[in-house]
Design a protein around this motif. Structure first.
Motif, mmCIF file in Angstrom:
data_model
loop_
_atom_site.group_PDB
_atom_site.id
_atom_site.type_symbol
_atom_site.label_atom_id
_atom_site.label_comp_id
_atom_site.label_asym_id
_atom_site.label_seq_id
_atom_site.Cartn_x
_atom_site.Cartn_y
_atom_site.Cartn_z
ATOM 1 N N LEU A 71 -7.953 1.395 3.930
ATOM 2 C CA LEU A 71 -9.208 1.998 4.396
ATOM 3 C C LEU A 71 -10.377 1.030 4.258
ATOM 4 O O LEU A 71 -11.321 1.065 5.048
ATOM 5 C CB LEU A 71 -9.496 3.280 3.623
ATOM 6 N N LYS A 72 -10.299 0.151 3.257
ATOM 7 C CA LYS A 72 -11.351 -0.846 3.052
ATOM 8 C C LYS A 72 -11.087 -2.130 3.824
ATOM 9 O O LYS A 72 -11.906 -3.048 3.794
ATOM 10 C CB LYS A 72 -11.479 -1.161 1.561
ATOM 11 N N GLY A 73 -9.959 -2.195 4.507
ATOM 12 C CA GLY A 73 -9.652 -3.367 5.311
ATOM 13 C C GLY A 73 -9.141 -4.559 4.534
ATOM 14 O O GLY A 73 -9.236 -5.700 5.012
ATOM 15 N N ASP A 74 -8.545 -4.316 3.347
ATOM 16 C CA ASP A 74 -8.043 -5.441 2.551
ATOM 17 C C ASP A 74 -7.015 -6.268 3.312
ATOM 18 O O ASP A 74 -6.903 -7.478 3.114
ATOM 19 C CB ASP A 74 -7.398 -4.925 1.255
ATOM 20 N N ASP A 96 -6.037 -1.855 -0.184
ATOM 21 C CA ASP A 96 -6.685 -0.632 0.278
ATOM 22 C C ASP A 96 -6.924 -0.766 1.777
ATOM 23 O O ASP A 96 -7.837 -1.478 2.221
ATOM 24 C CB ASP A 96 -8.001 -0.413 -0.468
ATOM 25 N N LYS A 131 -8.543 -9.204 5.402
ATOM 26 C CA LYS A 131 -9.360 -10.233 4.758
ATOM 27 C C LYS A 131 -8.708 -11.604 4.941
ATOM 28 O O LYS A 131 -7.483 -11.728 4.934
ATOM 29 C CB LYS A 131 -9.541 -9.910 3.285
ATOM 30 N N SER A 151 0.876 -1.164 0.000
ATOM 31 C CA SER A 151 0.000 0.000 0.000
ATOM 32 C C SER A 151 0.915 1.216 0.000
ATOM 33 O O SER A 151 2.117 1.095 0.247
ATOM 34 C CB SER A 151 -0.924 0.003 1.221
#
Length: 204
Positions: free
Chosen positions: A34-37, A32, A40, A7
Motif C-alpha cells: 500500500l505504501k509502494g515499497d 508494504d 522503490k 508481503s
C-alpha cells in the motif's frame, strides 16, 4: 543467512510456507504494498518486476515464487524439489498451474479480495462468472488426477503441492467453489495439517 522479501499476499504464501516447513535460516523483509515499497528504487534493483517474493543469498537473487521454493529446497538439501524423473512432472504441473488453475483462482482472489483490500472497486460480475467457469474446469482436472493420490507428484510432498495449492487457503474469501471437488478438498486438508502451510507468514 538468506533474506526473503515478502508481503502477506497470494504469491508469497508458498514461499513463506516453504521457509517454515524447511526451517530455513531466513531474515524476513516485509514490503508494504500500500505504501509502494515494491516500487522503490532499492528494491527494483533486486527485483525489476517490483513483485514479491524475492530470495537473496549473497550475490544470488531468486524471484518468482516457484523458483524461490525450489531454491529453498536446494539450499536446505531437501527433497521438495527432487533430482529424478519427478522434475519433469513437477515442471508440467508448474506450467499447468500458472496457465490455468492458479490463473483462474488468482483472478477470483483479485476480484474478491485484492479489490477490497486496495480500494479498487467492486468485483466485476462478468469477470467473476468467466473465471468461476475456468476454475471449475481445471479443478475438475486436478480432482481426477488426485483420485487415489495423497500428493500431486509421487508419494510425498513436493514443490508441486505448494505451487498448485496457492489459492486454496483463500478459497472461502475468494469464493472458490472448493467443496465441489472432494479430492482437491481432501488434498488441501492434508496440506493444512502442516503448520507452516496454515500459518506461513511471520509475526510482525
Amino acid at each position: 543467512m538468506m533474506t526473503l522479501y515478502y508481503s502477506d499476499i497470494l504469491s508469497a504464501h508458498r514461499a513463506c510456507a516453504a521457509v517454515r516447513y524447511l526451517n530455513a535460516p531466513v531474515k524476513y523483509e516485509y514490503l508494504d504494498l500500500l505504501k509502494g515499497d515494491q516500487r522503490k528504487p532499492g528494491y527494483l534493483v533486486i527485483n525489476p518486476n517490483g513483485k514479491v517474493p524475492t530470495l537473496v543469498k549473497g550475490e544470488r537473487i531468486t524471484w518468482e515464487s516457484d523458483a524461490v521454493i525450489c531454491q529453498l529446497s536446494e539450499d536446505m538439501g531437501a527433497d521438495l524439489w527432487p533430482h529424478d524423473e519427478r522434475q519433469i512432472e513437477i515442471t508440467r504441473w508448474f506450467s499447468w498451474n500458472a496457465q490455468h488453475f492458479t490463473r483462474a483462482g488468482g483472478a477470483l482472489y483479485f476480484e474478491n479480495i485484492v479489490k477490497r483490500r486496495f480500494s479498487l472497486g467492486a468485483p466485476d460480475p462478468t469477470v467473476v462468472d468467466w473465471e468461476l467457469g475456468q476454475f471449475r474446469c481445471f479443478a475438475a482436472v486436478l480432482n481426477d488426477h488426485l483420485a487415489g493420490r495423497k500428493w500431486v507428484v509421487g508419494d510425498g510432498l513436493t514443490v508441486a503441492d505448494l505451487s498448485v495449492a496457492m489459492t486454496l487457503p483463500y478459497a472461502e474469501e475468494a469464493k472458490l467453489p472448493l467443496n465441489e471437488f472432494a479430492n482437491v478438498r481432501r488434498w488441501h486438508d492434508r496440506l493444512n495439517e502442516i503448520e507452516g502451510w496454515r500459518e506461513p507468514f511471520p509475526a510482525r
